[in-house]
Design a protein around this motif. Structure first.
Motif, PDB file in Angstrom:
ATOM      1  N   GLY A 198       0.832  -1.192   0.000  1.00 52.91           N
ATOM      2  CA  GLY A 198       0.000   0.000   0.000  1.00 52.91           C
ATOM      3  C   GLY A 198       0.866   1.240   0.000  1.00 52.91           C
ATOM      4  O   GLY A 198       2.098   1.176  -0.044  1.00 52.91           O
ATOM      5  N   ARG A 199       0.241   2.409   0.067  1.00 49.94           N
ATOM      6  CA  ARG A 199       0.940   3.695   0.049  1.00 49.94           C
ATOM      7  C   ARG A 199       1.032   4.255   1.457  1.00 49.94           C
ATOM      8  O   ARG A 199       0.141   4.068   2.288  1.00 49.94           O
ATOM      9  CB  ARG A 199       0.201   4.688  -0.846  1.00 49.94           C
ATOM     10  CG  ARG A 199       0.125   4.293  -2.312  1.00 49.94           C
ATOM     11  CD  ARG A 199       1.440   4.493  -3.016  1.00 49.94           C
ATOM     12  NE  ARG A 199       1.833   5.896  -3.061  1.00 49.94           N
ATOM     13  CZ  ARG A 199       2.990   6.324  -3.574  1.00 49.94           C
ATOM     14  NH1 ARG A 199       3.863   5.444  -4.052  1.00 49.94           N
ATOM     15  NH2 ARG A 199       3.275   7.600  -3.609  1.00 49.94           N
ATOM     16  N   TYR A 200       2.121   4.998   1.694  1.00 46.06           N
ATOM     17  CA  TYR A 200       2.333   5.634   2.992  1.00 46.06           C
ATOM     18  C   TYR A 200       2.700   7.095   2.766  1.00 46.06           C
ATOM     19  O   TYR A 200       3.671   7.404   2.066  1.00 46.06           O
ATOM     20  CB  TYR A 200       3.427   4.914   3.785  1.00 46.06           C
ATOM     21  CG  TYR A 200       3.030   3.500   4.151  1.00 46.06           C
ATOM     22  CD1 TYR A 200       2.295   3.245   5.296  1.00 46.06           C
ATOM     23  CD2 TYR A 200       3.360   2.431   3.319  1.00 46.06           C
ATOM     24  CE1 TYR A 200       1.899   1.951   5.619  1.00 46.06           C
ATOM     25  CE2 TYR A 200       2.977   1.142   3.632  1.00 46.06           C
ATOM     26  CZ  TYR A 200       2.247   0.910   4.785  1.00 46.06           C
ATOM     27  OH  TYR A 200       1.857  -0.367   5.103  1.00 46.06           O
ATOM     28  N   ASP A 201       1.898   7.968   3.337  1.00 46.75           N
ATOM     29  CA  ASP A 201       2.096   9.413   3.228  1.00 46.75           C
ATOM     30  C   ASP A 201       2.465   9.940   4.612  1.00 46.75           C
ATOM     31  O   ASP A 201       1.672   9.835   5.556  1.00 46.75           O
ATOM     32  CB  ASP A 201       0.814  10.076   2.714  1.00 46.75           C
ATOM     33  CG  ASP A 201       0.998  11.557   2.449  1.00 46.75           C
ATOM     34  OD1 ASP A 201       0.912  12.345   3.412  1.00 46.75           O
ATOM     35  OD2 ASP A 201       1.239  11.931   1.291  1.00 46.75           O
ATOM     36  N   VAL A 202       3.674  10.493   4.733  1.00 44.87           N
ATOM     37  CA  VAL A 202       4.199  10.885   6.046  1.00 44.87           C
ATOM     38  C   VAL A 202       4.348  12.408   6.112  1.00 44.87           C
ATOM     39  O   VAL A 202       4.959  13.023   5.224  1.00 44.87           O
ATOM     40  CB  VAL A 202       5.566  10.221   6.322  1.00 44.87           C
ATOM     41  CG1 VAL A 202       6.063  10.593   7.726  1.00 44.87           C
ATOM     42  CG2 VAL A 202       5.457   8.709   6.187  1.00 44.87           C
ATOM     43  N   GLY A 203       3.765  12.996   7.135  1.00 43.95           N
ATOM     44  CA  GLY A 203       3.870  14.435   7.366  1.00 43.95           C
ATOM     45  C   GLY A 203       3.761  14.713   8.846  1.00 43.95           C
ATOM     46  O   GLY A 203       4.286  13.969   9.686  1.00 43.95           O
ATOM     47  N   ARG A 213       7.676  20.494   4.606  1.00 43.58           N
ATOM     48  CA  ARG A 213       7.790  21.336   3.408  1.00 43.58           C
ATOM     49  C   ARG A 213       7.080  20.651   2.244  1.00 43.58           C
ATOM     50  O   ARG A 213       6.469  21.296   1.403  1.00 43.58           O
ATOM     51  CB  ARG A 213       9.256  21.575   3.088  1.00 43.58           C
ATOM     52  CG  ARG A 213      10.014  22.268   4.228  1.00 43.58           C
ATOM     53  CD  ARG A 213      11.368  22.754   3.792  1.00 43.58           C
ATOM     54  NE  ARG A 213      12.118  23.285   4.920  1.00 43.58           N
ATOM     55  CZ  ARG A 213      11.947  24.490   5.452  1.00 43.58           C
ATOM     56  NH1 ARG A 213      11.031  25.290   4.939  1.00 43.58           N
ATOM     57  NH2 ARG A 213      12.672  24.888   6.471  1.00 43.58           N
ATOM     58  N   LYS A 214       7.160  19.332   2.231  1.00 43.87           N
ATOM     59  CA  LYS A 214       6.397  18.493   1.306  1.00 43.87           C
ATOM     60  C   LYS A 214       6.317  17.114   1.935  1.00 43.87           C
ATOM     61  O   LYS A 214       7.337  16.561   2.353  1.00 43.87           O
ATOM     62  CB  LYS A 214       7.075  18.415  -0.058  1.00 43.87           C
ATOM     63  CG  LYS A 214       6.288  17.581  -1.059  1.00 43.87           C
ATOM     64  CD  LYS A 214       7.010  17.532  -2.401  1.00 43.87           C
ATOM     65  CE  LYS A 214       6.228  16.680  -3.401  1.00 43.87           C
ATOM     66  NZ  LYS A 214       6.927  16.586  -4.706  1.00 43.87           N
ATOM     67  N   ASN A 215       5.110  16.563   2.037  1.00 48.56           N
ATOM     68  CA  ASN A 215       4.967  15.242   2.646  1.00 48.56           C
ATOM     69  C   ASN A 215       5.817  14.210   1.906  1.00 48.56           C
ATOM     70  O   ASN A 215       5.914  14.232   0.677  1.00 48.56           O
ATOM     71  CB  ASN A 215       3.498  14.803   2.647  1.00 48.56           C
ATOM     72  CG  ASN A 215       2.727  15.415   3.792  1.00 48.56           C
ATOM     73  OD1 ASN A 215       3.186  16.351   4.435  1.00 48.56           O
ATOM     74  ND2 ASN A 215       1.545  14.897   4.053  1.00 48.56           N
ATOM     75  N   ALA A 216       6.412  13.315   2.691  1.00 51.28           N
ATOM     76  CA  ALA A 216       7.153  12.201   2.107  1.00 51.28           C
ATOM     77  C   ALA A 216       6.170  11.089   1.774  1.00 51.28           C
ATOM     78  O   ALA A 216       5.275  10.787   2.570  1.00 51.28           O
ATOM     79  CB  ALA A 216       8.222  11.703   3.082  1.00 51.28           C
ATOM     80  N   ALA A 217       6.318  10.478   0.616  1.00 56.22           N
ATOM     81  CA  ALA A 217       5.371   9.444   0.192  1.00 56.22           C
ATOM     82  C   ALA A 217       6.116   8.318  -0.504  1.00 56.22           C
ATOM     83  O   ALA A 217       7.103   8.542  -1.209  1.00 56.22           O
ATOM     84  CB  ALA A 217       4.304  10.029  -0.734  1.00 56.22           C
TER      85      ALA A 217
END
Length: 377
Positions: A198-203, A213-217
């Motif tokens: 799956g996908r992981y969006d980290v902020g 500054r920009k979420n890591a994905a």
């Protein structure tokens, strides 16, 4: 009355021998019920056919039940540097499995290959083959099939410094101390957590003092699962800006609303400094000159707040010194009303690990070269 007393006197409690048979029957009945109930549960929960092990696994992924899949692996590996996240994180993961269909089962002895079509949240269908092993155990219906390998991989997030809260797929997560590893002698850290396809969006959480500054994905592909590495940089969040701005306003308010001007905190005309020339820009008086009364301090202009990161500490931020602030000081000297304008600098520092913040605001009488050279026109 005497007959009642005689009946009570003749009553004797039953002997243990007379009670033993009913008690044994009750105990035997309880044992039978427990055995039957455990057998029924075992019948429905144990993967008695090769494909059941695969279906159980994929159904957990489809429900977003990541902890149920990863917890047994954590117990086996006992690796505290890889954190297991709540189910809500994986439930919000895009592109994770959403449906599956068994295609074929090829059994050879105590091992079998299960071919399956898995559809993921991005609309793609993956043809996969899982190998399962038969675990033969004693007891009725105790044989079970178990997956050889799962699709779990490590997700690594590189951070400029240690923070106390992050957001993964919209869910707030506190990285454990063991899962935050130092990469060198500096403040940088690497956070590791266990991931499934799956996908992981980290902020950062919405209420954090820090903002990405920009979420890591990044994502784990169920067709080719591999470890994921990403980097996250951050700066001050709107909450930090608002908090620091309130602190600045409070400091100005103390100068404007005080019954007596605090010369240690509030810039005053340099001419008031004892023995100082009237054109000295950095002189700050220790006390009001003789004959000066009715002092009022009013802010006329201040620079917009621009927070920049510290050169050595990524968690610390300073207000940019690009223009001076201006205060109007009115007073009476020997009975005559006078007004002077004082230019001064703002020294502002804020430090936060995300959840907590410390701030320091100082009004500085001496100007930097940049502030002195600022042209408002």
């Amino acid at each position: 009355m005497e007959n009642t007393k005689s009946a009570v006197a003749r009553w004797q409690p039953p002997s243990l021998r007379s009670l033993s048979k009913p008690l044994l029957l009750i105990l035997a009945g309880v044992v039978v019920v427990v055995v039957l109930w455990s057998t029924v549960i075992n019948f429905f929960l144990v993967a008695r056919e090769p494909q059941y092990a695969v279906e159980n696994y994929l159904e957990q992924l489809e429900r977003g039940s990541a902890r149920q899949v990863l917890a047994p692996l954590s117990i086996t590996s006992s690796d505290p540097t890889v954190q297991i996240l709540p189910n809500s994180v994986y439930h919000n993961s895009h592109d994770r499995p959403v449906a599956h269909e068994i295609v074929s089962v090829s059994q050879h002895g105590t091992q079998a290959d299960v071919e399956v079509n898995v559809r993921t949240g991005d609309g793609l269908t993956h043809r996969l083959t899982y190998t399962v092993d038969k675990l033969v155990t004693s007891g009725f219906l105790n044989d079970t099939w178990r997956l050889n390998d799962l699709d779990d991989q490590t997700v690594e997030v590189k951070l400029p410094a240690k923070v106390d809260a992050l957001s993964v797929n919209g869910q707030s997560v506190r990285p454990t101390a063991a899962a935050l590893r130092a990469t060198d002698d500096g403040p940088a850290r690497t956070w590791q957590f266990a991931g499934l396809p799956g996908r992981y969006d980290v902020g950062f959480p919405e209420d954090s003092y820090l903002a990405a500054r920009k979420n890591a994905a990044g994502g784990i592909d169920i067709g080719d699962p591999r470890p994921v590495s990403m980097a996250l940089t951050f700066g001050p969040s709107p909450r930090m800006w608002e908090t620091v701005d309130r602190e600045i306003t409070a400091v100005f308010g103390d100068c404007e609303g005080g019954l007596r001007l605090d010369l240690e905190k509030c810039p005053a005309p340099s001419a008031w400094a004892e023995g100082a020339a009237s054109d000295s820009e950095s002189a700050q008086p220790d006390a009001l000159p003789d004959g000066v009364t009715n002092v009022e301090w009013e802010l006329e202009a201040r620079p917009a707040l621009v927070l920049q990161p510290d050169d050595t500490d990524p968690l610390e931020f300073h207000a940019q010194r690009y223009r001076p602030a201006v205060a109007k000081v009115t007073y009476r000297e020997d009975g005559r009303a006078k007004t002077e304008r004082v230019e001064f600098g703002l020294d502002v520092t804020a430090r936060s690990t995300g959840n907590d913040i410390t701030t320091d605001v100082q009004l500085r009488r001496a100007l930097t070269d940049t502030e002195r050279a600022f042209d408002d026109s």
